[in-house]
Every structure is written in C-alpha cells, then in structure tokens.
Scaffold this active site. Structure first.
Site: not given
Ligand code: TXE
Length: 508
Positions: A183, A186, A236-237, A241, A292, A396
């Site tokens: 996944k 998006e 992700g965020g 998480g 990150c 962050e």
């Molecule tokens: O991340 P999300 P976002 C941090 C960075 C950024 C913030 C938000 O600070 O500004 O996170 O970014 C999927 N169940 N990082 O909103 O939501 C989503 O579709 C399952 C740090 O874009 O965490 C995508 O595929 N999946 C990071 C993925 O989670 C879900 C890199 C990440 O999106 C979900 C990027 C749910 N309920 C952003 N909701 C790093 N660690 O490097 C969303 N997703």
C-alpha cells in the site's frame, strides 16, 4: 526518453490488474508544476478484502513459502538486475512523482538493488536448521530450530522515498517466503506500480504480491484490523503509526513502525569547519528536508556557533532549486500543497516562539524565479535562537528548516543532554576532529544511527530503526530479515517412553 507513466488499472489483486468496482480514481500530481501526471485507481475496503483473501489463500495453499531459499533468492537476484535495467525510466517516474532530483532517484535505485542482492545472500543462512545439542538435551532427542515465513504481510509506505521504503520491506519479506500486500502513499503511487510490474517480470508468483493504490483512510483499517493479516510494516508519521499499532493490537499481529525523527547534529568547536558546514547542509537540506533522518537540529558549541551558522546561511542561500529532471537543480519542491502549508505553518510558529529566521522562511520570490511559482517550493531556512521548549525544535517539520541550539564551551554532557532531549531517536550526527570523543558521544546518543564527521549514509548490512517514538523493530541487516521470520522449535523424542507424570497413567 518518453516517460512511461503507469496507467490504470493500477490495482493488482489475485494475480490480475484491475480497477475498482466503483470506478473511483485519484489524481497524482507533479509537485514541480502542480500538474496532474495521471489518475490511479482508488481502492476501498472491498478491494482490500479481496486482496487479503487472495494473499491468505495463496500463502496457505501454495508451495511458495516452502520453496528452497535458493529458488526464491534467484528471483531476488533477477529482480536486482531488472532494477538496474529499468533504472532510467524508474528514476524519471520517481522524480516526477516526488519532486526529488533525478540523481537522488538513481541513488535510491542503486541502493535498493544492493538491498535485494544482500537479502538474496542473507536469507539463505536461514535455510539451515539449527540443531540444538549439549548436555541439556537428552541423547534420544533431536532438538531443531527452524525458520518459517510470518505469512501475509502488509507493507505501508510513505511519499518521501517510495522506491527505497518499499524495497527495504519487500526484499526481506519475499526472500523469506512471505506473501505481501503493498500500500504505497496515495501522494506518490507511481514508482510502486512500476516495481510491482517488475516483480512479475522477474518471475515472482503473481499471487505472492497484491497492490492497493488508495488513501490510508480508505483501506488502512481493513488491512490492519484483519485477522488474516499476520504482519504490518509501516513507515510514516507518528500519529498514523500510533493508530496502526492500536489497530494491530486487537489481533496481536506483528507490527513494526518507523516514524521519523527530530535528529540532532552535534558540532564541537574542534571540528573541521568547512567539513562541518557541508555536513550540516547535506544533513538538513537534502530532498528539501523530507527525510526521516534529516539533521534538522543543529547543536553547536558556543565558541564556533556564529561562524558555523554564518557559513551555513551563506551556502543555504545558494542552493539551486528547480525541476528534479534538470541536472542543474540541487533540490526540488516539497511533495504537496498540503505539506507546503504545514512547513509554512512551522516557520510562522517559530517566529512567534522567538526564533530568528536568518534565511529562507518563505517560498521563492515569484518575480525572481517565475519557473518555481507553480510548484511547492520552499526556501532552505535557518532559524537561530532556538531552545528545547519550542515546538519547532520538538516536532518533525519534514521541511528544509534547520534550528540552531548552542551549548556551553567544553560541556560535552550538555551537548549529549540536548541531543537526547527529544521524544524521537532515529538518527544523529557528531562533528569533531577528536575521534575518541566523537565515538564516545556517538555511543551516548539515544538514536538508532549516528554518523561521525559525515551524514546520511547507510548500508544494507547494518540495521536501521529508531529509539523512543521513532518506532520499533529494525529494517536492513540481519534483524531486518528476522522481522519477517517465525522461529519454531521442534523437540523430537526419537525413543519415546511413558512420562509417568500422573499416577493413573498406564498403557492401554
Ligand atoms: O503520513 P502518513 P503523511 C511524517 C512527516 C509528515 C507526517 C505526515 O512529518 O509531515 O508524517 O505525513 C498511510 N491505516 N512522515 O500524512 O499518514 C498513508 O496512506 C493504514 C515521516 O503523509 O503517516 C501512507 O501510505 N495506513 C515519514 C502512509 O500511511 C495509513 C515519511 C504514510 O502516511 C493510515 C512520511 C491508516 N489509518 C511522513 N493512514 C518517515 N518515517 O520517513 C495513513 N496511512
């Protein structure tokens, strides 16, 4: 070269490319000029259920997970070759979708090629069962530890390193015989679609991989709550998480998360100043700070702080921004309008909290740089006079923003205290010519990776992951493989006899 942008259908379920029943799609945007690159299918819970059912059935009934590692690893090696063959096209797609420079996209592809090659070798070590012997094991017993795949693995990836983040999960998962549901974010789904096509070309069984292009909200809960999913690996965020860990808790499924960081870069007065300026710039402004492990917190010894910061500001002002496809560009735009608004909000907040913006702090001037006006560009920004009570230092921003904190001359303990004073713990840097001190400080930092007199490198052989709220579990290295492996102990009594534990026990 014509860019081969993947077209619909973009869902890969039960061995077939397909679209949603509802016909719902989502545009994917080029962050350089805000133009629509293409539309992808937007899966919903129904498609997620179908993908899970297919993955479950394939894992439970096919011989994929029972193949020898040698067979699977031949596929991994073939995949590594294909990544190199397709590098030019794949890099273009990654650059168009994320905004990063072509050079960065190419480096990502080279890196993950090595990750596939590494796991092709590493996984074969698990093919050998471990015979447990010794005085604690009776001579009549064959005691064996065997390794098995975990099962159906959901791999959820973010938008900053779509190729890299996926491959760090994909390579160990497939090497050990798991079945994966992918996944991507998006915001940047295109390179992932291409990567799935290459998996099929390499010869992986079609049902060993399922792909859902969709928002987290539309398929996330179905994937993470399902009792038929055995593992979720998420990058992700922090807030997403947390939600995913809670959701996995219901079925006690294995869950590893990498949630970013607020990474300190500690510079001592005895550093090589030119090198330190260069390392600070690279640490924080690469990929416009959307990394990150970005070294977003400069923690610098008082006596050189002004000189170091002046050097960083001078060079930050010269960073060339532009289209990732232009070889002259040193960095590209932020990934989306939404993310740009978030970064702008943080600079406003920093000013309100008493920070002094020394450079950047806004979008590029549209008259001076009309070519950057449509895209989501934000200037490299340095904010001085920061301290730990400020949100700009704690949270962050994921943008090109460097905050500056100072520590008293000679006070190594204060430097360490500041560097560790964060809820996160993903990465950090130490810049000093005194290698004994640098090593000592590196060992005291509560962060998963520490770079000394450099910043940002990684290798497939060494584990990657965070302390604290940066996450749990590890990617890369042998521990990155362990995440996808179940360990089973078989105690085989070769000369069975009555145990005689209960008095009533007797031969029937
Ligand atoms: O991340 P999300 P976002 C941090 C960075 C950024 C913030 C938000 O600070 O500004 O996170 O970014 C999927 N169940 N990082 O909103 O939501 C989503 O579709 C399952 C740090 O874009 O965490 C995508 O595929 N999946 C990071 C993925 O989670 C879900 C890199 C990440 O999106 C979900 C990027 C749910 N309920 C952003 N909701 C790093 N660690 O490097 C969303 N997703």
């Amino acid at each position: 070269m014509a860019v081969d942008i993947p077209q619909r259908p973009t869902l890969f379920i039960d061995g077939e490319w397909t679209s949603t029943l509802s016909g719902k799609t989502r545009p994917t945007i080029n962050p350089y000029d805000a133009q629509v690159l293409t539309e992808v299918d937007e899966a919903g819970p129904e498609e997620a259920e179908r993908a899970i059912a297919s993955a479950r059935k394939f894992f439970d009934t096919s011989d994929w997970s029972r193949q020898s590692c040698k067979q699977r690893c031949a596929l991994l090696s073939r995949y590594a070759d294909l990544l190199q063959e397709h590098k030019p096209k794949l890099a273009q797609i990654e650059t168009l979708d994320t905004g990063k420079t072509l050079k960065e996209s190419e480096i990502d592809i080279d890196d993950v090629t090595n990750v596939f090659r590494f796991y092709a070798m590493e996984a074969c070590k698990l093919d050998h069962d471990k015979q447990v012997t010794g005085e604690l094991i009776p001579e009549t017993v064959r005691s064996t530890v065997v390794h098995e795949p975990v099962g159906v693995c959901v791999l959820i990836t973010p938008w900053n390193y779509p190729i890299l983040q996926l491959c760090w999960k994909l390579a160990p998962a497939l090497a050990t015989g798991n079945v994966v549901i992918v996944k991507p974010s998006e915001v940047t789904p295109l390179s992932t679609i291409y990567l799935v096509k290459l998996l099929l070309e390499a010869g992986f069984p079609p049902k060993s991989v399922q792909l859902l292009t969709a928002s987290g909200a539309s398929v996330g809960p179905t994937l993470t709550e399902s009792k038929d999913v055995d593992l979720v690996s998420f990058t992700g965020g922090l807030s997403t998480g947390r939600r995913i860990i809670r959701s996995c808790a219901e079925t006690i499924k294995r869950c590893t998360v990498e949630l970013g960081g607020k990474n300190p870069n500690v510079v001592f007065a005895d550093c090589d100043l030119d090198l330190a300026v260069d390392n600070v710039l690279t640490a924080v402004f690469t990929h416009s700070g959307q990394v990150c492990s970005s070294g977003a917190r400069l923690i610098v010894e008082d006596s050189i702080a002004d000189r170091l910061v002046a050097g960083v500001v001078e060079r930050a002002k010269q960073i060339r921004m532009g289209s990732g496809l232009d070889p002259e560009s040193e960095t590209g735009p932020l990934v989306s309008a939404e993310h740009l608004a978030k970064v702008e909000g943080y600079v406003k907040l920093a000013r309100e909290e008493g920070g002094k913006v020394l450079c950047g702090g806004c979008r590029p001037d549209a008259k001076e740089h009309p070519e950057l006006a449509k895209g989501y560009f934000f200037l490299p920004t340095v904010v001085d006079r920061c301290n730990r009570s400020m949100r700009i230092v704690q949270e962050e921003t994921f943008g090109p923003i460097l905050t500056v904190e100072r520590f008293k001359d000679g006070d190594e303990d204060e430097a360490v205290r500041l560097a560790n004073d964060t809820q996160y713990g993903l990465a950090g840097g130490v810049q000093s010519k005194d290698t004994t001190r640098a090593e000592r400080v590196a060992r005291r930092l509560r962060h998963g990776t520490v770079w000394v007199n450099t910043y940002g490198a990684y290798t497939p052989q060494a584990e990657w992951g965070g302390f604290g709220m940066s996450g749990n579990g590890r990617e890369l290295g042998s521990k990155g493989l362990d995440e996808y492996v179940e360990t089973k102990h078989i105690w085989n009594e070769t000369q069975p006899a009555l145990m005689g534990w209960f008095k009533g026990a007797a031969r029937m």
